[in-house]
Design a protein around this motif. Structure first.
Motif, PDB file in Angstrom:
ATOM      1  N   SER A  95      21.146   4.611  47.831  1.00  0.00           N
ATOM      2  CA  SER A  95      21.426   6.283  47.387  1.00  0.00           C
ATOM      3  C   SER A  95      20.098   6.487  46.667  1.00  0.00           C
ATOM      4  CB  SER A  95      22.899   5.597  46.678  1.00  0.00           C
ATOM      5  OG  SER A  95      23.305   6.573  45.926  1.00  0.00           O
ATOM      6  N   ALA A 124      20.324  16.874  47.985  1.00  0.00           N
ATOM      7  CA  ALA A 124      21.467  17.885  47.873  1.00  0.00           C
ATOM      8  C   ALA A 124      21.001  19.685  47.296  1.00  0.00           C
ATOM      9  CB  ALA A 124      22.194  16.578  45.833  1.00  0.00           C
ATOM     10  N   ALA A 147      34.097  10.227  39.380  1.00  0.00           N
ATOM     11  CA  ALA A 147      33.647  10.779  40.964  1.00  0.00           C
ATOM     12  C   ALA A 147      33.242   9.865  42.095  1.00  0.00           C
ATOM     13  CB  ALA A 147      31.814  10.880  40.404  1.00  0.00           C
ATOM     14  N   GLY A 150      35.826   9.769  44.214  1.00  0.00           N
ATOM     15  CA  GLY A 150      36.154  10.317  45.091  1.00  0.00           C
ATOM     16  C   GLY A 150      35.008  10.676  45.858  1.00  0.00           C
ATOM     17  N   ALA A 151      34.693  10.625  45.672  1.00  0.00           N
ATOM     18  CA  ALA A 151      33.174  11.081  46.723  1.00  0.00           C
ATOM     19  C   ALA A 151      32.075  10.399  47.796  1.00  0.00           C
ATOM     20  CB  ALA A 151      31.561  11.331  46.205  1.00  0.00           C
ATOM     21  N   PHE A 152      32.211   8.847  47.581  1.00  0.00           N
ATOM     22  CA  PHE A 152      31.489   7.585  48.021  1.00  0.00           C
ATOM     23  C   PHE A 152      32.287   7.149  49.146  1.00  0.00           C
ATOM     24  CE2 PHE A 152      29.374   7.949  44.037  1.00  0.00           C
ATOM     25  CZ  PHE A 152      27.813   8.415  44.755  1.00  0.00           C
ATOM     26  N   THR A 154      35.470   6.272  52.171  1.00  0.00           N
ATOM     27  CA  THR A 154      36.710   6.754  53.435  1.00  0.00           C
ATOM     28  C   THR A 154      37.777   5.839  53.399  1.00  0.00           C
ATOM     29  OG1 THR A 154      35.684   5.014  55.006  1.00  0.00           O
ATOM     30  CG2 THR A 154      34.870   7.109  54.738  1.00  0.00           C
ATOM     31  N   ASP A 213      26.215  10.688  56.278  1.00  0.00           N
ATOM     32  CA  ASP A 213      26.424  12.656  56.769  1.00  0.00           C
ATOM     33  C   ASP A 213      25.895  12.818  57.772  1.00  0.00           C
ATOM     34  OD1 ASP A 213      25.109  14.549  54.789  1.00  0.00           O
ATOM     35  OD2 ASP A 213      25.402  12.016  54.326  1.00  0.00           O
ATOM     36  N   HIS A 239      29.737   6.090  51.932  1.00  0.00           N
ATOM     37  CA  HIS A 239      28.083   5.800  50.853  1.00  0.00           C
ATOM     38  C   HIS A 239      27.829   4.756  51.115  1.00  0.00           C
ATOM     39  CE1 HIS A 239      25.108   6.894  48.641  1.00  0.00           C
ATOM     40  NE2 HIS A 239      25.585   6.960  47.623  1.00  0.00           N
TER      41      HIS A 239
END
Length: 265
Positions: A95, A124, A147, A150-152, A154, A213, A239
Motif C-alpha cells: 500500500s 488513484a 474507510a 468498507g474499502a479494503f 472482501t 484489482d 487490499h
C-alpha cells in the motif's frame, strides 16, 4: 529490536533478524511492521536477513509534526539502510509502503536491488481537495477507520483482521493519519496517478507488483517493464492480500525472488 535516531531526532523502531541478502519490509498507512508477521518467518527460513521498519508516526516509532510525504519516509529508510551498513536491499512494500519503496528506488537506486509491491496506492484517480482535507484534519483516525471498514476487504477477509486493522488506525495520531493522506493524495502526492506515472518511470530495478484489482495492474503495465518484472492481479482478494492469502503470496514471492540473480542458494 532497536531504535535508529535520525538527524531530526526521529526515533525509528525496527527489527533486524537473520543473515544473508537483506530484505527491508515497509508497511502501509496507519499500520506497523507487525503486518509482515506472515512473511518474516518464511523469509528467514529462505536465508534472508529481514529488517522490518515502523515508519515515523507508526507503531513504536516517534510521531513528529511535519510532513509525511512518501519521499520523506523513503529518506528515513535510506538512512536506516546506510546506518546498518547494508548494500543493496530487496524492498517489500504494501500500500503506502509500496509508494515509499518506489520512491526509495527512484531517489536512491544504489540501495535497492528489487521491489515486491503489494497492492500499491499510486494509481488513484484525482480526488477533490475537500475529500483530502476531510481526511487530513481533526478526527482523521476515526474517518480513516471507517474507510478501512468498507474499502479494503472482501467476504473472505477474516473478522479478526478487520478488527486488528481498525484498532491500529484508531491508535494512530490524527496528524500522522492526515499527514500521510495529504502526502499521498495532496495535489503533488505520489498516490495520484497523474503525478506517479512520470515519477515511477525512473525506477530501474526489477519489480513484482501484485494487485487486488485490474485497474491498478493495467496502469502498472503502462510503466516500463524489464525482463524480470511481473504484474499480477489476484481477483477476490482484498487490499491486505499478503495476510488474507499468505501462503499463496509467500510462495509467489519466494519463486520470484529465487529467480533473481544473487538469490540465496
Amino acid at each position: 529490536m532497536a531504535f535508529f535516531i535520525r538527524d531530526d531526532d526521529v526515533r525509528l523502531f525496527h527489527t533486524d533478524e537473520g543473515s544473508g541478502p537483506a530484505v527491508l519490509l515497509l508497511h502501509g498507512w496507519a499500520c506497523d511492521s507487525h503486518d509482515w508477521s506472515w512473511q518474516i518467518p518464511d523469509l528467514l527460513t529462505q536465508g534472508y536477513r529481514v529488517i522490518a521498519l515502523d515508519h515515523r508516526g507508526h507503531g513504536r516509532s516517534s510521531a513528529p509534526r511535519g510532513d509525511y510525504l512518501p519521499q520523506t519516509l523513503a529518506d528515513d529508510a535510506a538512512a536506516l539502510i546506510e546506518a546498518l551498513g547494508i548494500g543493496h536491499v530487496l524492498v517489500l512494500g504494501h500500500s503506502m509502503g509500496a509508494v515509499v519503496g518506489s520512491a526509495l528506488a527512484v531517489r536512491r537506486p544504489d540501495l535497492v536491488r528489487a521491489l515486491v509491491l503489494v497492492d500499491p496506492v499510486y494509481t488513484a484517480d484525482d480526488l477533490t481537495d475537500p475529500v483530502v482535507e476531510a481526511m487530513s484534519g481533526p478526527g482523521a483516525a476515526g474517518i480513516a477507520a471507517e474507510a478501512f471498514g468498507g474499502a479494503f476487504y472482501t467476504p473472505r477477509t477474516p473478522p479478526f483482521l478487520r478488527a486488528w486493522h481498525r484498532r491500529r488506525v484508531l491508535g494512530t495520531p490524527d496528524h500522522v493519519v492526515g499527514g500521510c493522506i495529504h502526502g499521498l493524495l495532496g495535489s503533488e502526492g505520489l498516490g495520484r496517478w497523474r503525478n506517479a506515472a512520470g515519477y515511477l518511470r525512473d525506477r530501474t530495478c526489477p519489480r513484482l507488483a501484485v494487485y487486488a484489482d485490474a485497474k491498478g495492474a493495467d496502469r502498472e503495465r503502462q510503466l516500463p517493464l524489464g525482463p524480470y518484472d511481473k504484474v499480477e492481479v489476484w481477483e477476490k482478494n482484498g487490499h491486505f492480500l499478503h495476510q488474507e492469502n499468505a501462503e499463496r503470496f509467500n510462495s509467489r514471492m519466494r519463486s520470484w525472488l529465487n529467480a533473481l540473480p544473487g538469490a540465496p542458494s
